[in-house]
Design an enzyme around this catalytic site. Structure first.
Site, PDB file in Angstrom:
ATOM      1  N   ASN A  47       5.577  -1.767  11.691  1.00  0.00           N
ATOM      2  CA  ASN A  47       4.869  -1.162  10.560  1.00  0.00           C
ATOM      3  C   ASN A  47       5.242  -1.963   9.297  1.00  0.00           C
ATOM      4  O   ASN A  47       5.945  -2.959   9.382  1.00  0.00           O
ATOM      5  CB  ASN A  47       5.269   0.316  10.421  1.00  0.00           C
ATOM      6  CG  ASN A  47       4.168   1.149   9.785  1.00  0.00           C
ATOM      7  OD1 ASN A  47       3.489   0.694   8.862  1.00  0.00           O
ATOM      8  ND2 ASN A  47       3.973   2.355  10.264  1.00  0.00           N
ATOM      9  N   THR A  82      -3.893  -6.160   7.742  1.00  0.00           N
ATOM     10  CA  THR A  82      -4.401  -6.594   6.435  1.00  0.00           C
ATOM     11  C   THR A  82      -5.548  -7.605   6.513  1.00  0.00           C
ATOM     12  O   THR A  82      -6.507  -7.512   5.750  1.00  0.00           O
ATOM     13  CB  THR A  82      -3.219  -7.187   5.616  1.00  0.00           C
ATOM     14  OG1 THR A  82      -2.192  -6.187   5.586  1.00  0.00           O
ATOM     15  CG2 THR A  82      -3.612  -7.519   4.207  1.00  0.00           C
ATOM     16  N   ASN A  99       0.839  -1.195   0.000  1.00  0.00           N
ATOM     17  CA  ASN A  99       0.000   0.000   0.000  1.00  0.00           C
ATOM     18  C   ASN A  99       0.868   1.235   0.000  1.00  0.00           C
ATOM     19  O   ASN A  99       1.945   1.260   0.575  1.00  0.00           O
ATOM     20  CB  ASN A  99      -0.986  -0.011   1.176  1.00  0.00           C
ATOM     21  CG  ASN A  99      -0.442   0.692   2.397  1.00  0.00           C
ATOM     22  OD1 ASN A  99      -0.469   1.922   2.488  1.00  0.00           O
ATOM     23  ND2 ASN A  99       0.102  -0.083   3.336  1.00  0.00           N
ATOM     24  N   CYS A 135       6.130   5.364   8.850  1.00  0.00           N
ATOM     25  CA  CYS A 135       5.353   5.259   7.607  1.00  0.00           C
ATOM     26  C   CYS A 135       6.300   5.253   6.409  1.00  0.00           C
ATOM     27  O   CYS A 135       7.048   6.205   6.206  1.00  0.00           O
ATOM     28  CB  CYS A 135       4.355   6.404   7.481  1.00  0.00           C
ATOM     29  SG  CYS A 135       3.324   6.210   6.021  1.00  0.00           S
ATOM     30  N   GLY A 174       0.921  -9.583   9.775  1.00  0.00           N
ATOM     31  CA  GLY A 174       0.460 -10.859   9.229  1.00  0.00           C
ATOM     32  C   GLY A 174      -0.428 -11.677  10.139  1.00  0.00           C
ATOM     33  O   GLY A 174      -0.648 -12.863   9.871  1.00  0.00           O
TER      34      GLY A 174
HETATM   35  C1  LIG Z   1      -4.078   0.048   3.756  1.00  0.00           C
HETATM   36  C2  LIG Z   1      -3.153   0.231   4.938  1.00  0.00           C
HETATM   37  C3  LIG Z   1      -3.083   1.473   5.568  1.00  0.00           C
HETATM   38  C4  LIG Z   1      -2.237   1.650   6.675  1.00  0.00           C
HETATM   39  N1  LIG Z   1      -2.184   2.874   7.304  1.00  0.00           N
HETATM   40  C5  LIG Z   1      -1.403   3.035   8.408  1.00  0.00           C
HETATM   41  C6  LIG Z   1      -1.378   4.276   9.111  1.00  0.00           C
HETATM   42  O1  LIG Z   1      -2.077   5.240   8.776  1.00  0.00           O
HETATM   43  N2  LIG Z   1      -0.561   4.385  10.200  1.00  0.00           N
HETATM   44  C7  LIG Z   1       0.231   3.333  10.632  1.00  0.00           C
HETATM   45  O2  LIG Z   1       0.947   3.470  11.625  1.00  0.00           O
HETATM   46  N3  LIG Z   1       0.198   2.139   9.987  1.00  0.00           N
HETATM   47  C8  LIG Z   1      -0.586   1.971   8.900  1.00  0.00           C
HETATM   48  N4  LIG Z   1      -0.618   0.754   8.262  1.00  0.00           N
HETATM   49  C9  LIG Z   1       0.225  -0.353   8.755  1.00  0.00           C
HETATM   50  C10 LIG Z   1      -0.593  -1.320   9.638  1.00  0.00           C
HETATM   51  O3  LIG Z   1      -1.133  -0.658  10.755  1.00  0.00           O
HETATM   52  C11 LIG Z   1       0.297  -2.499  10.104  1.00  0.00           C
HETATM   53  O4  LIG Z   1       1.348  -2.010  10.893  1.00  0.00           O
HETATM   54  C12 LIG Z   1       0.888  -3.274   8.936  1.00  0.00           C
HETATM   55  O5  LIG Z   1      -0.039  -3.392   7.871  1.00  0.00           O
HETATM   56  C13 LIG Z   1       1.367  -4.677   9.335  1.00  0.00           C
HETATM   57  O6  LIG Z   1       0.308  -5.458   9.838  1.00  0.00           O
HETATM   58  P1  LIG Z   1      -0.522  -6.525   8.914  1.00  0.00           P
HETATM   59  O7  LIG Z   1       0.508  -7.403   8.245  1.00  0.00           O
HETATM   60  O8  LIG Z   1      -1.408  -7.261   9.881  1.00  0.00           O
HETATM   61  O9  LIG Z   1      -1.265  -5.717   7.916  1.00  0.00           O
HETATM   62  C14 LIG Z   1      -1.447   0.555   7.146  1.00  0.00           C
HETATM   63  C15 LIG Z   1      -1.539  -0.685   6.504  1.00  0.00           C
HETATM   64  C16 LIG Z   1      -2.385  -0.865   5.420  1.00  0.00           C
HETATM   65  C17 LIG Z   1      -2.457  -2.227   4.772  1.00  0.00           C
END
Ligand SMILES: Cc1cc2nc3c(=O)[nH]c(=O)nc-3n(C[C@H](O)[C@H](O)[C@H](O)COP(=O)(O)O)c2cc1C
Length: 313
Positions: free
Chosen positions: A200, A274, A77, A138, A252
């Site tokens: 992140n 996700t 993303n 980020c 994940g």
């Molecule tokens: C579409 C999307 C938008 C995200 N926006 C933010 C955000 O605004 N601030 C932040 O700290 N992390 C953001 N993240 C990161 C997630 O909070 C998380 O740390 C990262 O996706 C890893 O976790 P996951 O593998 O379960 O998705 C975003 C992730 C995705 C997929």
């Protein structure tokens, strides 16, 4: 049937008021927006906490489209912190949160130390806000964000500045792209963080071979989803060896066993990212699976599992 296992966790033991969650399952930033529409399709009130979209001082439109792309076992993303800005959040969202049972944590982003401090100051004393998650990780904005997380001294400077500007529990979210995340974690802990979120997204990209250009308009994006789970888990395991404050595992997580792996590795709580985009109800299923595991294995309190992975490895 025996008694319900105790799922409560303390996320901010160093903080005067503390931050007790009814269970360790949190929805990660960027997944549920401000939780209000998401709450219509998922029972977010039963979760430990909701983390809202990254919030900046001024509203942001984010990066141009395309900014989401599926990859093998993951998602790229490059949203670029699209958000309504802190003033609209305080005016339009916080009053709803103040009526909720589930605590809401505001994810704060910025381009400069002053920018982070300005957002944190505007959240001070606002009913409905239970804590701050400082997003210094980020990967897909041109200024600020991840730069603060790459060097321990910079990460400490922004943490200390925000710490002085807020009385809210302060969580700092770190990046797996830092050369040594343990050094950053220690610096941020010493600068006054109450807890750390690990991790992140990872910087990544995809290429369109027909157009011969990057597939995302921003070229670079953040990789999330099952593909990053082993790395996130390793980061929690390693960081838990050196820090004392609670860690929140993220990366994940899609089922109860995933969440438990993070807790056994050393996390006090977990965030679902996700997986919550494709199935909004996943957090509740995950909570039920965690509870079932505890019952089946005679675990009375989730805190008994934190960091129980063998340390000699
Ligand atoms: C579409 C999307 C938008 C995200 N926006 C933010 C955000 O605004 N601030 C932040 O700290 N992390 C953001 N993240 C990161 C997630 O909070 C998380 O740390 C990262 O996706 C890893 O976790 P996951 O593998 O379960 O998705 C975003 C992730 C995705 C997929």
């Amino acid at each position: 049937m025996g008694e319900r296992p105790d799922l409560r966790v303390q996320l901010a033991p160093r903080h005067g008021r503390g931050l007790i969650l009814s269970n360790p399952i949190m929805i990660a930033s960027g997944i549920a927006g401000y939780g209000i529409e998401y709450g219509e399709v998922a029972d977010i009130q039963s979760l430990g906490a909701v983390v809202c979209k990254g919030t900046t001082l001024m509203p942001r439109e984010g990066n141009p489209q395309p900014r989401l792309l599926e990859t093998a076992s993951g998602l790229l993303n490059s949203i670029g912190l699209e958000n309504i800005g802190v003033e609209a959040l305080v005016r339009d969202k916080a009053p709803t949160w103040a009526t909720w049972r589930v605590p809401v944590i505001v994810n704060v982003a910025g381009e400069t130390v002053e920018g982070y401090v300005a957002v944190a100051s505007k959240l001070e004393g606002v009913p409905g806000i239970s804590g701050i998650e400082l997003n210094i990780s980020c990967p897909n904005v041109s200024a600020g964000g991840i730069e603060f997380c790459m060097r321990p001294e910079l990460a400490a400077r922004v943490t200390a500045a925000v710490r002085s500007a807020t009385t809210l529990p302060l969580i700092v979210k770190l990046s797996p792209n830092a050369p040594d995340i343990k050094e950053v974690a220690l610096a941020v802990e010493a600068a006054g963080a109450d807890a750390l979120t690990l991790i992140n997204t990872l910087k990544g990209m995809a290429i369109d071979i027909d157009e011969k250009c990057p597939s995302l308009a921003n070229a670079v994006g953040g990789l999330s989803g099952p593909a990053i789970k082993p790395l996130a888990l390793y980061t929690v395991f390693e960081t838990a060896k050196v820090t004392r404050i609670p860690l929140i595992g993220c990366g994940g997580i899609a089922c109860g066993r995933d969440a438990l792996e993070f807790i056994v590795a050393g996390a006090t709580a977990v965030q679902v990212g996700t997986a919550g985009l494709t199935s909004p109800g996943v957090c509740i299923t995950l909570l039920e699976e965690m509870e079932r595991y505890m019952r089946d294995n005679g675990v009375d309190s989730i805190t008994d599992l934190i960091g129980t992975a063998r340390r000699e490895s």
